[in-house]
Design a protein around this motif. Structure first.
Motif, PDB file in Angstrom:
ATOM      1  N   ALA A   2     -33.787  -9.352  14.088  1.00  0.00           N
ATOM      2  CA  ALA A   2     -34.953  -9.324  14.845  1.00  0.00           C
ATOM      3  C   ALA A   2     -34.538  -8.514  16.020  1.00  0.00           C
ATOM      4  CB  ALA A   2     -35.595 -10.750  15.421  1.00  0.00           C
ATOM      5  N   ALA A  51     -36.265  -4.935  17.234  1.00  0.00           N
ATOM      6  CA  ALA A  51     -36.751  -4.725  18.794  1.00  0.00           C
ATOM      7  C   ALA A  51     -35.959  -3.509  19.427  1.00  0.00           C
ATOM      8  CB  ALA A  51     -36.573  -6.099  19.618  1.00  0.00           C
ATOM      9  N   LEU A  78     -40.767  -3.230  16.024  1.00  0.00           N
ATOM     10  CA  LEU A  78     -41.580  -4.321  15.793  1.00  0.00           C
ATOM     11  C   LEU A  78     -43.156  -3.930  16.113  1.00  0.00           C
ATOM     12  CD1 LEU A  78     -39.583  -7.270  17.437  1.00  0.00           C
ATOM     13  CD2 LEU A  78     -39.938  -6.841  14.871  1.00  0.00           C
ATOM     14  N   ASP A 121     -42.613  -9.939  19.925  1.00  0.00           N
ATOM     15  CA  ASP A 121     -41.176  -9.801  20.325  1.00  0.00           C
ATOM     16  C   ASP A 121     -40.071 -10.488  19.476  1.00  0.00           C
ATOM     17  OD1 ASP A 121     -41.093 -12.685  20.599  1.00  0.00           O
ATOM     18  OD2 ASP A 121     -41.695 -12.662  22.682  1.00  0.00           O
ATOM     19  N   ALA A 122     -38.796 -10.134  19.888  1.00  0.00           N
ATOM     20  CA  ALA A 122     -37.672 -10.505  18.991  1.00  0.00           C
ATOM     21  C   ALA A 122     -37.736 -11.952  18.655  1.00  0.00           C
ATOM     22  CB  ALA A 122     -36.440 -10.008  19.729  1.00  0.00           C
ATOM     23  N   ALA A 132     -40.341 -12.732  15.963  1.00  0.00           N
ATOM     24  CA  ALA A 132     -39.902 -12.034  14.736  1.00  0.00           C
ATOM     25  C   ALA A 132     -38.884 -13.111  14.140  1.00  0.00           C
ATOM     26  CB  ALA A 132     -39.289 -10.733  14.982  1.00  0.00           C
TER      27      ALA A 132
END
Length: 200
Positions: free
Chosen positions: A140, A144, A149, A154-155, A158
């Protein structure tokens, strides 16, 4: 300096004990497997099993930690960190999670079954889950960093989505409850995660 014969024998003994434990845990279950059986399969004394692995819980923890910290996993993390194609990265993590599930599902089924009744087993399960979560967070984070994404994601979010689809429990539903082969899971997951995570 080459290892001594004694060191080589100790390493071979440890490996034999771990292989015996893995075989018995997966075929009989954690609780039904006894140290005496592991010792017999490894052709050592029960005291050696305790000395080398610390008993059943220690052997299980060693098996899982060895898998989580393996050179193969280090190579996979390096691939994730160097990825430049978001779609290719999704395909990589899906294929990797499927292959790992195929390899470790027999043991993880027994771990999940025993964890509610045995704190030491639950700790080993958390180590396994922590290893997978770490790989998914790396994935993730890389997506990002690549700016891949979709808007509003956001990470951390994700990583949660990746866990929702790629954790062992999700694979158990697809393989056990739905009867999906891993190949069907891989194609479906790649399409779904690309849609859920990536910019159009």
């Amino acid at each position: 300096m080459p290892p001594t014969r004694r060191a080589e024998y100790a390493a071979q003994t440890r490996q034999a004990i771990l292989e015996a434990a893995l075989s018995l845990f997966t075929t009989q279950g954690y609780f039904a497997s006894r140290v005496e059986q592991i010792a017999g399969a490894a052709r050592v004394a029960p005291a050696t099993v305790y000395a080398v692995g610390g008993g059943k819980s220690g052997l299980l923890r060693t098996l899982i930690e060895s898998a989580v910290n393996s050179p193969e996993n280090a190579r996979i993390l390096a691939e994730i960190e160097s990825a430049t194609d978001p779609q290719g990265l999704i395909a990589l993590i899906v294929a990797t999670s499927g292959a790992k599930f195929g390899q470790w599902a027999p043991l993880m089924r027994q771990v999940v079954a025993a964890a509610p009744q045995e704190p030491a087993v639950r700790e080993s399960m958390e180590i396994a889950h922590g290893g997978l979560r770490g790989g998914l967070r790396h994935t993730a984070g890389r997506l990002a960093a690549l700016g891949a994404l979709r808007d509003g994601l956001d990470a951390a979010q994700a990583a949660d989505i990746l866990w929702l689809y790629l954790c062992n429990a999700a694979y158990f539903v697809r393989t056990d409850d739905l009867g999906w082969p891993l190949e069907k899971s891989e194609a479906w997951l790649t399409a779904v995660l690309s849609r859920e995570l990536l910019r159009p």
